[in-house]
Motif scaffolding. Structure first.
Motif, PDB file in Angstrom:
ATOM      1  N   LYS A 195       0.831  -1.211   0.000  1.00 26.91           N
ATOM      2  CA  LYS A 195       0.000   0.000   0.000  1.00 26.91           C
ATOM      3  C   LYS A 195       0.864   1.260   0.000  1.00 26.91           C
ATOM      4  CE  LYS A 195      -4.438  -1.159   0.342  1.00 26.91           C
ATOM      5  NZ  LYS A 195      -5.492  -0.647  -0.520  1.00 26.91           N
ATOM      6  N   LEU A 196       1.929   1.233   0.795  1.00 23.02           N
ATOM      7  CA  LEU A 196       2.804   2.399   0.884  1.00 23.02           C
ATOM      8  C   LEU A 196       3.535   2.681  -0.428  1.00 23.02           C
ATOM      9  CD1 LEU A 196       4.190   1.846   4.464  1.00 23.02           C
ATOM     10  CD2 LEU A 196       2.860   3.827   3.696  1.00 23.02           C
ATOM     11  N   THR A 197       3.766   1.662  -1.224  1.00 23.40           N
ATOM     12  CA  THR A 197       4.399   1.899  -2.529  1.00 23.40           C
ATOM     13  C   THR A 197       3.390   2.389  -3.557  1.00 23.40           C
ATOM     14  OG1 THR A 197       4.142  -0.402  -3.216  1.00 23.40           O
ATOM     15  CG2 THR A 197       6.217   0.185  -2.154  1.00 23.40           C
ATOM     16  N   GLN A 198       2.110   2.116  -3.345  1.00 28.90           N
ATOM     17  CA  GLN A 198       1.068   2.480  -4.304  1.00 28.90           C
ATOM     18  C   GLN A 198       0.400   3.818  -4.011  1.00 28.90           C
ATOM     19  OE1 GLN A 198      -1.480  -0.920  -3.818  1.00 28.90           O
ATOM     20  NE2 GLN A 198      -0.449  -2.105  -5.399  1.00 28.90           N
ATOM     21  N   PHE A 199       0.299   4.184  -2.723  1.00 32.11           N
ATOM     22  CA  PHE A 199      -0.486   5.352  -2.337  1.00 32.11           C
ATOM     23  C   PHE A 199       0.278   6.228  -1.351  1.00 32.11           C
ATOM     24  CE2 PHE A 199      -3.455   1.833  -3.149  1.00 32.11           C
ATOM     25  CZ  PHE A 199      -4.180   2.376  -4.203  1.00 32.11           C
ATOM     26  N   LYS A 200      -0.119   7.490  -1.275  1.00 33.46           N
ATOM     27  CA  LYS A 200       0.446   8.420  -0.297  1.00 33.46           C
ATOM     28  C   LYS A 200      -0.483   8.469   0.912  1.00 33.46           C
ATOM     29  CE  LYS A 200       1.855  13.202   0.385  1.00 33.46           C
ATOM     30  NZ  LYS A 200       1.735  13.043   1.782  1.00 33.46           N
TER      31      LYS A 200
END
Length: 126
Positions: free
Chosen positions: A43-48
């Motif tokens: 999730k952290l790589t996909q979204f801020k």
């Protein structure tokens, strides 16, 4: 509107936090909930996110002491708070030593959210 990533193996925790936010007048906060550290990293790589809430003990007794180093590489500038029902463990006595911004007793989570969410709203640029 602020976005929080909740990493917690208890499905009810998102409901509990959503109710706390609603009671604080902060029902416009988006909460993404994942159950494992690896899902959190994805999730952290996909979204801020504006804040990560990490449960101290995930399934199979994986503590924040183990999880935090994996998440740190994906956080960028996102603050991370470890939340726990029991903050008596020695590694939970020092946020800096653990590599997090906050260590919060779940019994005091509403007070923390009441302080942090307005600050997140004021600095967020949608």
């Amino acid at each position: 509107m602020p976005k929080i990533l909740l990493i917690d193996d208890d499905a009810d925790e998102k409901i509990f936090i959503s109710l706390q936010l609603k009671n604080l007048g902060c029902s416009d906060v988006i909460i993404d909930h994942v159950f494992t550290c690896s899902e959190g990293m994805m999730k952290l790589t996909q979204f801020k996110y504006d804040l990560v809430l990490l449960d101290n003990v995930l399934a199979d007794s994986v503590s924040a002491e183990f999880s935090v180093p994996f998440l740190k590489d994906h956080l960028k500038q996102t603050p991370i708070a470890v939340i726990s029902n029991n903050i008596a463990a020695p590694y939970l006595s020092n946020p800096v030593g653990l590599g997090v911004d906050f260590i919060i007793d779940k019994n005091k989570l509403d007070k923390f959210l009441g302080l942090i969410v307005p600050a997140l709203k004021s600095r967020r640029v949608d």
